[in-house]
Design a protein around this motif. Structure first.
Motif, mmCIF file in Angstrom:
data_model
loop_
_atom_site.group_PDB
_atom_site.id
_atom_site.type_symbol
_atom_site.label_atom_id
_atom_site.label_comp_id
_atom_site.label_asym_id
_atom_site.label_seq_id
_atom_site.Cartn_x
_atom_site.Cartn_y
_atom_site.Cartn_z
ATOM 1 N N LEU A 70 -33.306 17.844 16.087
ATOM 2 C CA LEU A 70 -33.193 18.214 14.678
ATOM 3 C C LEU A 70 -34.143 17.397 13.806
ATOM 4 O O LEU A 70 -34.830 17.936 12.923
ATOM 5 C CB LEU A 70 -31.748 18.014 14.208
ATOM 6 N N LEU A 71 -34.220 16.085 14.070
ATOM 7 C CA LEU A 71 -35.123 15.245 13.284
ATOM 8 C C LEU A 71 -36.582 15.552 13.586
ATOM 9 O O LEU A 71 -37.444 15.406 12.714
ATOM 10 C CB LEU A 71 -34.831 13.764 13.555
ATOM 11 N N ALA A 72 -36.875 15.978 14.805
ATOM 12 C CA ALA A 72 -38.243 16.386 15.117
ATOM 13 C C ALA A 72 -38.637 17.616 14.310
ATOM 14 O O ALA A 72 -39.800 17.762 13.909
ATOM 15 C CB ALA A 72 -38.380 16.674 16.608
ATOM 16 N N LEU A 73 -37.672 18.489 14.055
ATOM 17 C CA LEU A 73 -37.953 19.674 13.241
ATOM 18 C C LEU A 73 -38.067 19.334 11.759
ATOM 19 O O LEU A 73 -38.885 19.910 11.037
ATOM 20 C CB LEU A 73 -36.849 20.719 13.441
ATOM 21 N N VAL A 74 -37.244 18.387 11.305
ATOM 22 C CA VAL A 74 -37.204 18.066 9.886
ATOM 23 C C VAL A 74 -38.264 17.041 9.502
ATOM 24 O O VAL A 74 -38.998 17.205 8.526
ATOM 25 C CB VAL A 74 -35.796 17.558 9.504
ATOM 26 N N ILE A 75 -38.356 15.954 10.291
ATOM 27 C CA ILE A 75 -39.289 14.867 9.988
ATOM 28 C C ILE A 75 -40.622 15.048 10.697
ATOM 29 O O ILE A 75 -41.680 14.748 10.156
ATOM 30 C CB ILE A 75 -38.655 13.510 10.377
ATOM 31 N N GLY A 76 -40.564 15.542 11.934
ATOM 32 C CA GLY A 76 -41.765 15.691 12.731
ATOM 33 C C GLY A 76 -41.586 15.041 14.088
ATOM 34 O O GLY A 76 -40.861 14.045 14.213
ATOM 35 N N PRO A 77 -42.256 15.567 15.146
ATOM 36 C CA PRO A 77 -42.086 15.020 16.498
ATOM 37 C C PRO A 77 -42.917 13.759 16.710
ATOM 38 O O PRO A 77 -43.883 13.744 17.469
ATOM 39 C CB PRO A 77 -42.562 16.172 17.387
#
Length: 475
Positions: A276-283
């Motif tokens: 989820l954080l990879a989608l929101v913040i970036g991978p």
């Protein structure tokens, strides 16, 4: 607490920091080789957790020496040796990973053999992470055998892990790179090993005067006597107030099941939040470090608070069930906010023309930490309460290392199952939102069942003791 015990807790805190420095570095290295997919991340986490469980189980299977002087020094030397093994494995890991490139290229076969590639990926993760992870897992029961305060050790180690995750993800890797960051972890292991060897030389096992050795034996017997007295007082107090026999003595089955489900839910949440954080913040490394630091900081706070409460409460199983219920409710609420509101907040921050990258990263990390705090604090509290529930107040005669290793292994096996289920089954089949809900439902059901069992056991004990008092009075 003596100065030697304080020093050892600081050493174990440094060991926890080194472990998370390695985890952030190794996750970065392995994802570069194995891929950035959810399945790849789950494979790495499962291999790491499997090594921890195996090491803890093996270390807890060994009995302590009968001689009190040998018992004082042997765990310290074993702990120091394990720290050296971890440091050596960390230095060799990049070389082993580089040597596995031909096998990965053969297994991948231009994407035509996904099943073979998945199996080879699992095998490489187990081989690369098995030895250092097993050594890390073995340090906990061995350290607990020497200190005899497993919950305090867990809290200190988790606090060090939170510091290591933040330092590695936000400062060390961006500033000095992966190789130099690994050397920082090696230095921390070296400090822990050197300190443990030094403490071993100061124990009565290595003094030549029989007077000192006798003093240590007297202190050891005094501690056991005090524990026995406290156990008898706790048992009498519990009987007089109508506490359940299940909570007065021990609840190992409840503790193992609850802590296993807690580990399962925690790793499902961790994998799902990473995605989820990879989608929101970036991978990026920042996203993984943000998730790891937020999780472990909450776990440290929860375990520290629960350690204090577990010493005073006579109902650790009830607290354990309550923490599972709290973690389930807060997990669903946090996931809902992150999926529906957080992207809008981050988009507004990024659109600000005066935004500074460093401040943006820190702001995002703080927001995620606060969002996850209720859930992670509750999950962190489950381990000390599980230790208290499994041991009971009459466990002074039992092996501390064996009981600690059983609880630790149950928690880690649940974590392995959660990592694999999230990466290979839940997220691909039902999506992120339903994954959070499924893990929360499992935790809520387990917490509810544990609460019902403890309440019924208490009522049963009260009814039996109520019927026994008139009979005793008539006699």
């Amino acid at each position: 607490m003596t100065s030697a015990r304080r020093i050892f807790i600081l050493l174990y805190t440094a060991s926890g920091a080194a472990a998370l420095v390695y985890e952030v570095v190794w996750t970065r290295l392995l994802t570069l080789q194995l891929g950035h997919t959810v399945a790849a991340a789950s494979t790495v986490l499962a291999a790491f957790m499997g090594g921890l469980a195996l090491g803890a189980w093996i270390a807890g299977s060994f009995d302590s020496p009968v001689d009190s002087r040998a018992r004082a020094a042997a765990p310290l030397r074993a702990y120091a040796t394990l720290e050296i093994v971890i440091a050596g494995s960390a230095l060799l890991l990049p070389l082993v990973l580089r040597a596995s490139v031909p096998a990965l290229a053969w297994a991948y076969a231009d994407g035509t053999a996904p099943a073979r590639f998945g199996l080879v990926r699992v095998a490489i993760s187990v081989v690369v992470l098995g030895v250092p992870a097993a050594a890390m897992g073995a340090t906990f029961p061995i350290a607990a055998e020497w200190l005899t305060e497993a919950a305090r050790l867990y809290a200190a180690n988790t606090a060090g892990a939170a510091i290591g995750a933040v330092a590695a993800g936000f400062w060390l890797i961006p500033a000095i790179g992966l190789r130099a960051t690994t050397w920082v972890g090696v230095a921390l292991n070296g400090v822990a090993a050197s300190g443990a060897f030094w403490l071993a030389t100061r124990t009565p096992a290595n003094t030549e005067t029989a007077k000192t050795a006798e003093k240590f034996s007297v202190e050891d017997r005094t501690k056991n006597s005090l524990r026995s007295q406290r156990s008898r007082r706790s048992t009498r107090a519990a009987k007089s107030s109508g506490q359940s026999a299940l909570e007065v003595k021990a609840s190992p089955t409840i503790a193992w099941i609850a802590v296993a489900v807690s580990g399962f839910a925690a790793l499902v949440y961790e994998v799902a939040w990473t995605r989820l954080l990879a989608l929101v913040i970036g991978p990026t490394t920042y996203a993984f470090a943000t998730m790891a630091a937020a999780f472990i900081s909450g776990l440290a706070i929860g375990s520290a608070a629960a350690t204090r409460i577990a010493r005073r409460t006579s109902r650790p199983a009830t607290w354990l069930a309550a923490m599972l219920l709290v973690s389930a409710v807060s997990a669903v609420a946090a996931a809902w906010f992150a999926a529906t509101r957080m992207p809008l907040v981050i988009a507004q921050q990024v659109a600000d023309p005066s935004v500074v990258f460093g401040r943006l990263v820190v702001s995002q990390a703080a927001s995620v930490a606060l969002l996850l705090l209720p859930m992670t604090v509750a999950l962190g509290a489950t381990f000390p309460f599980a230790l208290a529930a499994a041991s009971g107040p009459v466990s002074a005669e039992a092996s501390v290392a064996r009981m600690t290793s059983r609880v630790y292994a149950a928690n880690t096996v649940g974590a392995i199952t959660g990592a694999l289920a999230a990466g290979f089954l839940l997220i691909p089949r039902i999506g992120l939102r339903a994954t959070f809900e499924a893990a929360a439902l499992a935790a809520a059901i387990t917490g509810g069942v544990c609460l019902i069992v403890t309440i019924r056991s208490r009522e049963t004990f009260r009814s039996r003791s109520g019927g026994a008092r008139p009979a005793a009075a008539s006699i």
